[in-house]
Design a protein around this motif. Structure first.
Motif, mmCIF file in Angstrom:
data_model
loop_
_atom_site.group_PDB
_atom_site.id
_atom_site.type_symbol
_atom_site.label_atom_id
_atom_site.label_comp_id
_atom_site.label_asym_id
_atom_site.label_seq_id
_atom_site.Cartn_x
_atom_site.Cartn_y
_atom_site.Cartn_z
ATOM 1 N N ARG A 350 -34.706 58.806 105.562
ATOM 2 C CA ARG A 350 -34.246 59.629 104.471
ATOM 3 C C ARG A 350 -35.259 59.841 103.664
ATOM 4 N N PHE A 351 -36.146 58.946 103.502
ATOM 5 C CA PHE A 351 -37.498 59.320 102.548
ATOM 6 C C PHE A 351 -38.289 60.442 103.212
ATOM 7 N N VAL A 352 -38.671 60.467 104.363
ATOM 8 C CA VAL A 352 -39.317 61.445 105.070
ATOM 9 C C VAL A 352 -38.647 62.819 104.980
ATOM 10 N N ASP A 353 -37.316 63.054 105.114
ATOM 11 C CA ASP A 353 -36.450 64.257 105.068
ATOM 12 C C ASP A 353 -36.600 64.607 103.600
ATOM 13 N N TRP A 354 -36.532 63.749 102.561
ATOM 14 C CA TRP A 354 -36.691 64.156 101.426
ATOM 15 C C TRP A 354 -37.986 64.526 100.938
ATOM 16 N N ILE A 355 -38.833 64.063 101.285
ATOM 17 C CA ILE A 355 -40.383 64.691 100.832
ATOM 18 C C ILE A 355 -40.481 66.142 101.536
ATOM 19 N N LEU A 356 -40.062 66.102 102.769
ATOM 20 C CA LEU A 356 -40.266 67.549 103.477
ATOM 21 C C LEU A 356 -39.008 68.533 103.179
ATOM 22 N N ARG A 357 -38.275 68.282 102.409
ATOM 23 C CA ARG A 357 -37.266 69.207 101.931
ATOM 24 C C ARG A 357 -37.682 70.613 101.577
ATOM 25 N N ASP A 358 -36.979 71.679 102.054
ATOM 26 C CA ASP A 358 -37.674 72.954 101.884
ATOM 27 C C ASP A 358 -36.664 73.838 100.879
ATOM 28 N N ASP A 359 -36.000 73.341 100.094
ATOM 29 C CA ASP A 359 -35.436 73.790 98.907
ATOM 30 C C ASP A 359 -35.428 73.283 97.740
ATOM 31 N N ALA A 360 -35.057 74.202 96.514
ATOM 32 C CA ALA A 360 -35.315 73.360 95.153
ATOM 33 C C ALA A 360 -34.336 72.377 94.877
ATOM 34 N N ILE A 361 -34.892 71.234 94.291
ATOM 35 C CA ILE A 361 -33.742 70.314 93.481
ATOM 36 C C ILE A 361 -33.118 70.827 92.769
ATOM 37 N N ASN A 362 -31.801 70.173 92.228
ATOM 38 C CA ASN A 362 -30.811 70.809 91.293
ATOM 39 C C ASN A 362 -31.498 70.861 89.946
ATOM 40 N N ALA A 363 -32.390 69.849 89.707
ATOM 41 C CA ALA A 363 -33.069 69.992 88.401
ATOM 42 C C ALA A 363 -33.684 71.341 88.104
ATOM 43 N N CYS A 364 -34.214 71.905 88.930
ATOM 44 C CA CYS A 364 -35.228 73.074 88.579
ATOM 45 C C CYS A 364 -34.332 74.190 87.912
ATOM 46 N N ASP A 365 -32.784 74.509 88.291
ATOM 47 C CA ASP A 365 -32.244 75.318 87.562
ATOM 48 C C ASP A 365 -32.082 74.852 86.101
ATOM 49 N N TYR A 366 -32.352 73.666 85.715
ATOM 50 C CA TYR A 366 -32.412 73.397 84.077
ATOM 51 C C TYR A 366 -33.763 73.218 83.583
ATOM 52 N N CYS A 367 -34.895 73.553 84.237
ATOM 53 C CA CYS A 367 -36.337 73.422 83.911
ATOM 54 C C CYS A 367 -36.694 74.731 83.224
ATOM 55 N N HIS A 368 -37.644 74.680 82.216
ATOM 56 C CA HIS A 368 -37.953 75.935 81.628
ATOM 57 C C HIS A 368 -39.118 76.437 82.513
ATOM 58 N N ALA A 369 -38.956 77.676 82.653
ATOM 59 C CA ALA A 369 -39.927 78.525 83.429
ATOM 60 C C ALA A 369 -41.158 79.271 82.604
ATOM 61 N N GLY A 370 -41.216 79.258 81.322
ATOM 62 C CA GLY A 370 -42.167 80.062 80.621
ATOM 63 C C GLY A 370 -43.095 79.210 79.731
ATOM 64 N N PRO A 371 -43.819 79.841 78.995
ATOM 65 C CA PRO A 371 -44.733 79.019 78.021
ATOM 66 C C PRO A 371 -44.098 78.079 77.183
ATOM 67 N N LEU A 372 -44.814 77.160 76.824
ATOM 68 C CA LEU A 372 -44.065 76.089 75.897
ATOM 69 C C LEU A 372 -44.729 76.213 74.241
ATOM 70 N N GLU A 373 -44.112 75.902 73.458
ATOM 71 C CA GLU A 373 -44.450 75.760 72.163
ATOM 72 C C GLU A 373 -45.610 74.538 71.851
#
Length: 393
Positions: A350-373
């Motif tokens: 499971r650990f190996v498969d998790w490391i080598l996953r080839d798609d984004a994690i769920n949290a990426c859609d909650y993450c800021h993608a621009g410059p920070l204040e």
């Protein structure tokens, strides 16, 4: 043509269009497969004429022979890529490599630095993992990157649980190069000396790094543990200026015990005495491709894989966002080291498969993608003001 297909032809020379983060990714993949980047192409050539130490050309600079080389178009935006490919075709470039094959290899072959390295199916190197032993802290930083002051019920994880998680992580790993004990203030944990001793005693744990704000003096046994494991343990004091009241005493005692200690500035921007303002996890409803592009270029994957409450997360943002109830939990995004019923060989797969996953994690859609204040470093909040959204307004 895919990069795998190119390898089968025996061709080893390519051009890369794009002097950005994607262009750097292409170089890492090409280096892994011993493919020679003859040059970078860009409509805006850097002033020194180089990118990643390789000569950069405007597309019309190269002669007809060079234009017969395969080109990797390293542009995340598909419409921009289409326009660039059409422009290159218009001046004689004919051979192109599918950019998705670059990303696939970057993720699936563990070229992207994610805190781990898969040597083979039975050997995993953990380069670094952040370990949460407590969610308590002696400071109340308004812009804490872990949102610690805003936790309504901070947890102090039990000594037995923490050791069990690390022992299971060590059991599936070839070795663990660096366990970084952070998140809350480690010295608030009543059994920190025992936890440190037991972790440092695990044979395939190479080093333990402790991040402390040096506002609490640990007990005497802590310094005995330092003496016993002085080759493995490293203490890093976060320099908050006036807030760092007992740092000098801590330094003296650690040095007397023969330990390794240093102070470092915790200004997280290019501006002295400033931090980047952490963003509140907020769903953006990006496409899968947009989130994958964000995941591919995210530095957090390299910096802070996070082990909290027995679950290993790709980054602390995912871990603490879930802890705050702002990011929904996803079993696919974590590896659970707390379940003793999972056999070690199954856990390792499971650990190996998790490391080598080839798609984004769920949290990426909650993450800021621009410059920070940029915000003041170490600014403290009042005890009665603990609501995250209220403070951030």
């Amino acid at each position: 043509m895919t990069l795998e297909g190119l390898l089968e032809t025996g061709i080893s020379d390519v051009l890369v269009f794009g002097c950005g983060e994607f262009g750097r990714i292409a170089k890492k993949v090409c280096d892994r497969y011993k493919i020679n980047i003859v040059g970078y192409l860009s409509n805006t050539v850097p002033e020194n004429g180089l990118f990643e130490g390789i000569r950069c050309f405007a597309p019309n600079e190269l002669d007809a022979e060079k234009r017969r080389l395969y080109v990797i178009p390293c542009l995340f935006n598909d419409k921009t890529e289409e326009a660039v490919v059409a422009e290159l075709q218009g001046i004689g470039y004919r051979c192109f490599i599918d950019k998705n094959s670059i990303i696939n290899l970057y993720l699936k072959k563990n070229i992207k630095p994610v805190g781990f390295k898969v040597l083979d199916s039975n050997r995993i190197v953990v380069n670094r993992v952040n370990l949460a032993i407590t969610e308590r802290c002696s400071l109340r930083c308004k812009y804490c990157g872990q949102f610690i002051p805003y936790l309504k019920d901070p947890i102090c994880f039990s000594e037995d649980d923490v050791i069990r998680w690390i022992q299971r992580l060590a059991a599936v790993s070839y070795y663990i190069d660096n366990i970084a004990i952070a998140t809350g203030e480690p010295f608030t944990h009543p059994s920190f000396d025992n936890i440190l001793d037991k972790i440092a005693s695990i044979n395939n744990v190479k080093s333990v790094h402790i991040a402390t704000n040096a506002t609490i003096m640990p007990n005497d046994r802590f310094f005995d543990v330092i003496k016993q494991h002085r080759e493995k343990i490293f203490i890093e004091i976060s320099d908050y200026g006036d807030l760092n009241r007992c740092a000098r005493q801590l330094v003296d005692r650690v040095e007397s015990a023969g330990g390794n200690i240093k102070m470092y500035k915790v200004d997280y921007t290019t501006e002295n005495g400033r931090w980047d303002k952490p963003h509140i996890p907020t769903r953006h409803e990006r496409s899968d491709k947009e989130n994958r592009d964000l995941y591919v270029t995210c530095n957090a994957m390299m910096q802070c894989p996070h082990l909290r409450n027995g679950k290993l997360y790709k980054c602390s943002f995912a871990s603490m966002g879930e802890r705050l109830g702002l990011i929904p939990p996803s079993d696919e995004d974590v590896v659970d080291f707390s379940d003793d019923q999972i056999p070690i060989d199954v856990l390792q797969r499971r650990f190996v498969d998790w490391i080598l996953r080839d798609d984004a994690i769920n949290a990426c859609d909650y993450c800021h993608a621009g410059p920070l204040e940029s915000v003041p470093m170490g600014e403290q909040i009042c005890a009665e003001k603990k609501d995250l959204l209220m403070i951030y307004e």
